[in-house]
Design a protein around this motif. Structure first.
Motif, PDB file in Angstrom:
ATOM      1  N   GLU A  73       0.833  -1.205   0.000  1.00 45.35           N
ATOM      2  CA  GLU A  73       0.000   0.000   0.000  1.00 45.35           C
ATOM      3  C   GLU A  73       0.865   1.251   0.000  1.00 45.35           C
ATOM      4  O   GLU A  73       0.595   2.204  -0.724  1.00 45.35           O
ATOM      5  CB  GLU A  73      -0.931   0.001   1.216  1.00 45.35           C
ATOM      6  N   ASP A  75       3.902   1.483  -1.220  1.00 46.10           N
ATOM      7  CA  ASP A  75       4.494   1.594  -2.549  1.00 46.10           C
ATOM      8  C   ASP A  75       3.467   2.059  -3.574  1.00 46.10           C
ATOM      9  O   ASP A  75       3.785   2.854  -4.458  1.00 46.10           O
ATOM     10  CB  ASP A  75       5.097   0.259  -2.981  1.00 46.10           C
ATOM     11  N   ARG A  76       2.245   1.556  -3.458  1.00 43.26           N
ATOM     12  CA  ARG A  76       1.196   1.982  -4.394  1.00 43.26           C
ATOM     13  C   ARG A  76       0.984   3.488  -4.303  1.00 43.26           C
ATOM     14  O   ARG A  76       0.891   4.182  -5.322  1.00 43.26           O
ATOM     15  CB  ARG A  76      -0.105   1.245  -4.088  1.00 43.26           C
ATOM     16  N   GLN A  77       0.938   4.000  -3.088  1.00 46.65           N
ATOM     17  CA  GLN A  77       0.761   5.439  -2.914  1.00 46.65           C
ATOM     18  C   GLN A  77       1.983   6.214  -3.383  1.00 46.65           C
ATOM     19  O   GLN A  77       1.863   7.259  -4.022  1.00 46.65           O
ATOM     20  CB  GLN A  77       0.466   5.760  -1.447  1.00 46.65           C
ATOM     21  N   ARG A  78       3.152   5.684  -3.089  1.00 49.26           N
ATOM     22  CA  ARG A  78       4.396   6.366  -3.479  1.00 49.26           C
ATOM     23  C   ARG A  78       4.522   6.445  -4.994  1.00 49.26           C
ATOM     24  O   ARG A  78       4.867   7.479  -5.557  1.00 49.26           O
ATOM     25  CB  ARG A  78       5.597   5.637  -2.889  1.00 49.26           C
ATOM     26  N   PHE A  79       4.209   5.344  -5.699  1.00 47.93           N
ATOM     27  CA  PHE A  79       4.360   5.332  -7.151  1.00 47.93           C
ATOM     28  C   PHE A  79       3.217   6.045  -7.861  1.00 47.93           C
ATOM     29  O   PHE A  79       3.316   6.349  -9.044  1.00 47.93           O
ATOM     30  CB  PHE A  79       4.504   3.896  -7.663  1.00 47.93           C
ATOM     31  N   ALA A  80       2.142   6.331  -7.151  1.00 51.30           N
ATOM     32  CA  ALA A  80       1.036   7.085  -7.740  1.00 51.30           C
ATOM     33  C   ALA A  80       1.353   8.580  -7.786  1.00 51.30           C
ATOM     34  O   ALA A  80       0.712   9.332  -8.526  1.00 51.30           O
ATOM     35  CB  ALA A  80      -0.244   6.857  -6.952  1.00 51.30           C
ATOM     36  N   GLN A  81       2.353   9.006  -7.036  1.00 51.54           N
ATOM     37  CA  GLN A  81       2.738  10.404  -7.004  1.00 51.54           C
ATOM     38  C   GLN A  81       3.528  10.740  -8.263  1.00 51.54           C
ATOM     39  O   GLN A  81       4.334   9.943  -8.724  1.00 51.54           O
ATOM     40  CB  GLN A  81       3.625  10.704  -5.778  1.00 51.54           C
ATOM     41  N   PRO A  82       3.293  11.913  -8.824  1.00 49.58           N
ATOM     42  CA  PRO A  82       4.090  12.305  -9.994  1.00 49.58           C
ATOM     43  C   PRO A  82       5.562  12.456  -9.580  1.00 49.58           C
ATOM     44  O   PRO A  82       5.855  12.838  -8.460  1.00 49.58           O
ATOM     45  CB  PRO A  82       3.505  13.658 -10.418  1.00 49.58           C
TER      46      PRO A  82
END
Length: 88
Positions: A73, A75-82
């Protein structure tokens, strides 16, 4: 919690180890059933031991996979960031 980049980089290895752990629990279950079939051990005690091993397996999976879910979760949030722009 462990270093963010370190735990993310180790995920394939961690999932492999979790798979091996579960395969080991499956071997324990098969061997307990085989021992029970021999018929020289107390069947109630064999059932108790088998249930204890299943409880341990379930508890280990619950806690270890819960930790992995938190990492996924994050990582999902981190990689969703531009991505950060270098020229800003």
């Amino acid at each position: 919690m462990a270093d963010t980049d370190s735990s993310s980089a180790q995920k394939p290895h961690i999932y492999d180890l979790l798979s091996r752990l579960n395969a080991s629990f499956a071997r324990v279950h098969r061997n307990m059933a085989a021992l029970e079939e021999v018929g020289i051990f107390d069947p109630l005690m064999m059932q108790v031991l088998s249930r204890q091993s299943e409880q341990l397996r379930a508890g280990a999976n619950y806690h270890l996979l819960g930790a992995m879910r938190r990492i996924e979760e994050r990582d999902r949030q981190r990689f969703a960031q531009p991505p950060n722009e270098l020229n800003s």
